[in-house]
Structures are given as C-alpha cells and as structure tokens.
Motif scaffolding. Structure first.
Motif: not given
Length: 379
Positions: A156-157, A217-219, A274-275, A295-297
């Motif tokens: 993620f970095n 928020g996050y999923t 996926r985040i 920036v969705d991971y």
C-alpha cells in the motif's frame, strides 16, 4: 487339521524370523520416498486434501504382519487444519503408494489468518505422517515443510502523487492531491476476530479555501467477497496550499475469511484484494462525499501451499463451481502384499512457496499545485 496347524506354525515362524532379521540388520527397513498433497475439492464448509505416501520396501519377500496403520496431519503455523488416517495397511515388496483423503474444516481459516498476520505475513506449513506396525512395535515417520509469504499491506506504500476529483456540479477538479500513502498491520491490536490496519494519506489542498475532512470510509474485498467495511471519524483541517497527513483505520473481519478461502481455491489459489476509500469534505457549509478512486488499493495474492499447483491446478479462474476432479490415484502396491516391516525413520524436506504477486508500484511524484483558487462553491 495337521496341515492347517503346520501352515499356521510356518506363518508365525516366518513373521518372527522376519522381525528378527530387521532387528539384527539382516533385512532392510522400509522408508518413505515421496509425499504428495493436493487440494481435491472445496465446499462452503470443508476442503478436501488428497494425499499419496510412497513407501519403498527393499526386502525381497513380502509377509503379512498385520496391525499396520497410518496417521496424517497438516498444520499451518501450528493451527491444525486437517487430520486423518487408515487402518489395515498392506505393503508389498518394492514400491507401494498409499492414497487417502482428509477433510479440512474451513472454519479454521480465520484462526490460521490470525497467525499469518501476527507472524509478519509468513506461514509454515507442517505435514506429518506416521506408519506404525503394532506387530513389530516399530514406526516410520515423515515430516515435510513448506513456507508461505505475502506482502499484502506493505505494498500500500506509495509516493506517487494522484489527483482526486469530486465529479460534482459547481466544483472545479481536482479538489485534492494525494501525495503519499502508507500502511501497516496494527499488530498490537490484532485479535482472532479482527485484523486492523493503520493507514495514512498525505493530502495536499490546491484551493484557496480550507477543507475539513470529517469522515473516512473503507470497504475491503477479497475476490469480490466483502471481508470488512467501516468509517473513521476525523477532524482534519487542510488550509489553502498546505499539506496534511490524515490517519485512517481499516480492518478485515476474520470471521468472513472462510467464505473468501473457497474462492481462493476455486481460482487456483489466487486472490484479488481491493480496498475502496471515500472521504467527506466540508467547505463553506457544504459536505461532499468523494470516492478516492485514484488511491483505491488493488493487489493480487497468489499462494502455492503444497508447491505443486502447476501440476494440479484447482478451479477455472471463476469464483463458482467445484475445483475439479483431482482425487489421488488408486494405491498400486507391487510385489506380494504384506503389512510391511517398519522401522523408525524421519525424512524432512523444506520448500519455499510463492508469495504476493506484483512488485513495487511505479513512483512518479507530482508537486501539489497550489495556484488553483476557484474552490468549492456552496450549492
């Protein structure tokens, strides 16, 4: 009657002779020559593991000794995920293959995942098998180890600067720049129920008015299975032309991982993690929820738990259906069947499994633009 007694006496005598021969070293002791495991089926509740144990008996004769059995177990970081065994084995001269299956309880996946994260995203797969002869009081054992390593959160970095658009009327985009993202597992707060992540966003405000970030928020999804979601309350003020680091939190709910595990096997031990992020901006009395699409991971995770998935692939790249017919081959002992002469022997092998796919992200820093001044207009 005399003939029957004579045969019985000869059989017992031969067994005693054979046992004595092994004891004094005249006859060779059987040994493991190969151990092979593969996933052969998966359902919502269980995963089937097929196993083949190959045993070499160097003795030129085969005599039925009786009382031979095999016990078998698989552990991941010490967490038992499968166990089984067979009774009444018959080993012939030369090479014999013992084929059987064991059932893994998918409910053990969350317990294993906890140890995987706690251990720095590393797992040691331990496979133990033992064949015993109660007649001779001897045993033959094998231990096999494979390692699994991933780097899910570390990737993620990134120092790649990405513009963020609001995509709403009367707002000039981009409204923000994300100049850096960082993430680590929050191991001090790791529990068997939840795997928390500490995340940070370095945010630049290119506008001429201040923003307030009030919620993030996050999923989290793995192969389209939602394994965590939530919202962090925040109170960050980003002044015009300034840069601020925003801390956020996300978490995987471990109880959802048994459902993910099924898809992981159905896709030949591959997972797309996926985040998705969003934040709420406030400016001039207006609140706007902005998806942080740039920036969705999203990263790929690949494992090869038994080190042979190229030979025995599972699934067809889909999250639906069975993983295919990969049952172990039928046991094919050669020579005269017997229960074997078993002595204590341990064979240990260690192989390295594959980790997370994908290298570091391409880094292309872009300085935050502080000259744009049209801002967010009240609607």
């Amino acid at each position: 009657m005399r003939r029957t007694r004579a045969v019985a006496v000869v059989g017992v005598g031969l067994a005693v002779l054979l046992a004595t021969g092994v004891y004094i070293g005249v006859l060779g002791a059987p040994s493991f020559t190969a151990v092979e495991n593969r996933f052969t089926g998966v359902s919502e509740e269980t995963t089937t593991i097929g196993t083949e144990l190959v045993i070499e008996n160097p003795n030129p004769i085969g005599v039925r000794l009786g009382g031979a059995s095999v016990d078998y177990s698989v552990r991941m970081n010490g967490v038992p995920i499968a166990a089984g065994g067979r009774e009444g084995l018959q080993l012939g001269t030369g090479r014999s293959t013992l084929a059987f299956t064991t059932e893994m309880d998918n409910g053990q996946v969350p317990a294993w995942w906890y140890t995987h994260v706690e251990n720095g995203e590393r797992t040691q797969v331990e496979i133990d098998g033992e064949v015993r002869s109660s007649t001779l009081g001897r045993s033959l054992s094998v231990t096999q180890g494979d390692s699994i390593e991933t780097d899910i959160i570390g990737q993620f970095n990134s120092t790649e600067t990405r513009p963020v658009d609001a995509n709403v009327p009367l707002v000039s985009d981009p409204v923000l720049y994300i100049n850096e993202t960082r993430g680590t597992w929050d191991r001090p707060n790791l529990t068997r129920q939840q795997s928390p992540m500490d995340l940070a966003f370095t945010v630049h405000n290119p506008k001429s008015l201040p923003y307030t970030v009030s919620r993030i928020g996050y999923t989290v999804s793995m192969n389209d299975v939602e394994v965590g979601s939530g919202e962090t309350t925040a109170n960050y003020v980003i002044r015009p032309g300034e840069t601020e680091t925003i801390d956020a939190r996300a978490a995987i709910e471990n109880e959802n991982l048994d459902e993910w595990w099924v898809t992981h096997l159905q896709r030949n031990q591959q997972t797309q993690l996926r985040i998705d992020f969003s934040l709420v901006l406030e400016a001039r009395g207006t609140q706007i929820r902005i998806p942080l699409d740039p920036v969705d991971y999203e990263k790929s995770i690949e494992t090869d738990i038994f080190g042979n998935k190229a030979e025995y692939p599972t699934g067809g790249g889909s999250s639906q259906g069975d993983i295919g017919d990969q049952e172990p081959r039928t046991a094919t002992p050669t020579g005269t069947p017997d229960d074997g002469v078993l002595d204590t022997e341990t064979v240990t092998s260690t192989d390295s499994g594959s980790g997370l796919l994908g290298g570091n992200e391409t880094v292309t820093p872009i300085p935050g633009d502080s000259t744009t001044d049209d801002g967010i207009l009240a609607i």
